[in-house]
Design an enzyme around this catalytic site. Structure first.
Site: not given
Length: 459
Positions: A301, A324-326, A366
């Site tokens: 990340n 990607s944290e979205n 996520s």
């Protein structure tokens, strides 16, 4: 008696069918017309991706005031939830990220707006837990920071003095590690955006526009879904459906969608003859050094800015996968002008592409990956790092507030954490200090610092 039971069963079935067919509303105005002053709203979206733009506009026209809004961020100054801020309809925001919304930051610092800054993963899990009937849970995110200790400003007066601050959270130790207790979040109404719906309320999301929309829908008393297309039951395959209709009470088809892109980023042709600015040369130098820390097969990340650049300089024979944290695993490069898609962005709000093997999921899923320790390496920027490995990177009290975003969750996850930053701040002050003087993002979490002058590994 059997006849009576059969008749009652038929009536119940008929009621269920009528209820599902009554979910369609003629307009966004009709769908939000009973949202009263003081409501607690759960609003989906990430940046400007996947926001219920027509429902927000309708709510602005309705004029409901003193709203408590739970959303990852608050749009931009003139779009998304930003228009409710401008209209002074929001009393309190519960968010993880202020970002580039100057009006959000101004209202918070000037005392016009109450803000509860919450780590992004904790926000997603608090909402998910609320929808699942779980009143609270323990997490390592925020231990040793304002999340555990309290004292984070929620509201200032006009002179900048803190008049409401966050309370300390209870903590406990499990298997030798400290955790803090987070309470779940529920709301009166959820405003969400989906791609398709059937008339029963089953929803399909498109690409990274899923983000916070699906958990928000589960945690409210009334969920209003704004969609691009409505079909009859059976036209969506059961295994296509992302969110079952049991969570959705109202559906409205948007008449049009602007789908504004916050950071329109495209692939550029390399021009070896172009002269690079000193700042660009420095950024590339740091990114190239950080790239040497990648190992083959890592899930990584990368934060906004220099960390993201590191993926451009993979050593030969090294392959990694970007998370990607979205809600995207397998993030591809920037698109060409023809490939740009407003529903496909990274956590930095930049337009990106898929690669073979990419997958999409919700924000809560996520952060389950992150908090569960499934991400191997995290690279972030910083304002300060202490000699003990503490990190500060989200605010300067009374001056600048960006919010923790997902950094607190990433640094508490157990992944290797590398910091890339310039050695000194713009005013010449040192960033590597005996103790962080700014609010901490994480404690003892940094494994390595890379600046233009040194590379430091913590042991």
């Amino acid at each position: 008696m059997l006849r009576n039971i059969a008749q009652k069963s038929k009536r119940r079935t008929k009621l269920r069918l009528n209820r599902s067919f009554n979910k369609i509303y003629p307009s966004a105005t009709d769908a939000v017309k009973d949202i009263p002053n003081g409501s607690k709203l759960l609003v989906g979206g990430f940046g400007l991706c996947g926001i219920p733009e027509n429902l927000i506009s309708a709510l602005r026209e309705k004029g409901s005031k003193d709203l408590v809004v739970v959303s990852n961020n608050c749009g931009v100054d003139d779009f998304g939830l930003g228009i409710l801020l401008q209209n002074k309809q929001i009393k309190r925001m519960i968010s993880s990220y202020v970002g580039e919304n100057a009006e959000f930051e101004r209202q918070y610092i000037s005392g016009e707006l109450e803000v509860e800054l919450t780590p992004q993963g904790s926000l997603a899990e608090r909402i998910r837990a609320g929808g699942a009937g779980i009143p609270a849970f323990y997490t390592a995110t925020g231990v040793g920071t304002y999340v555990e200790e309290g004292g984070m400003p929620i509201k200032h007066d006009s002179d900048g003095n803190v008049i409401i601050e966050s309370d300390p959270r209870p903590s406990s130790v499990f298997n030798g590690r400290k955790y803090v207790l987070e309470e779940s979040i529920t709301g009166d109404f959820a405003l969400i955006k989906a791609y398709k719906a059937d008339t029963n309320g089953n929803l399909i999301f498109r690409k990274t526009a899923q983000n916070f929309n699906s958990p928000m829908a589960t945690a409210s008393k009334v969920t209003i879904a704004e969609v691009e297309e409505i079909v009859e039951p059976g036209q969506l395959g059961p295994d296509e459906i992302h969110l079952p209709g049991i969570y959705v009470q109202r559906i409205v088809k948007g008449p049009s969608f602007e789908k504004r892109i916050e950071k329109r980023t495209i692939k550029t042709e390399k021009n070896v003859s172009s002269e690079k600015k000193p700042s660009q040369i420095l950024r590339e130098k740091l990114a190239k050094r950080a790239a040497l820390e990648f190992s083959d097969g890592m899930y990584c990340n990368l934060g906004i800015g220099i960390p993201t650049l590191a993926s451009n300089y993979l050593p030969e024979g090294i392959s990694i996968e970007l998370q990607s944290e979205n809600g995207l695993l397998g993030m591809g490069p920037y698109p060409t002008e023809q490939e740009i898609d407003a529903d496909l962005i990274n956590a930095g709000k930049e337009t990106v592409t898929f690669i073979p093997g990419s997958s999409i999921f919700s924000s809560s899923d996520s952060f389950a990956m992150i908090r569960g320790g499934h991400v191997d390496l995290t690279i972030l920027g910083a304002m300060q790092v202490s000699e003990k490995g503490d990190l500060a990177n989200f605010m300067i009290p009374k001056k600048m507030v960006k919010g923790p975003g997902g950094a607190m969750d990433l640094t508490a996850s157990g992944s290797k954490v590398i910091i890339t930053m310039e050695h000194c701040a713009k005013n010449g002050s040192h960033k590597i200090l005996p103790e962080c003087t700014l609010p901490k993002t994480g404690t003892g979490c940094v494994d390595m610092i890379i600046t233009e002058l040194v590379s430091i590994k913590y042991t």
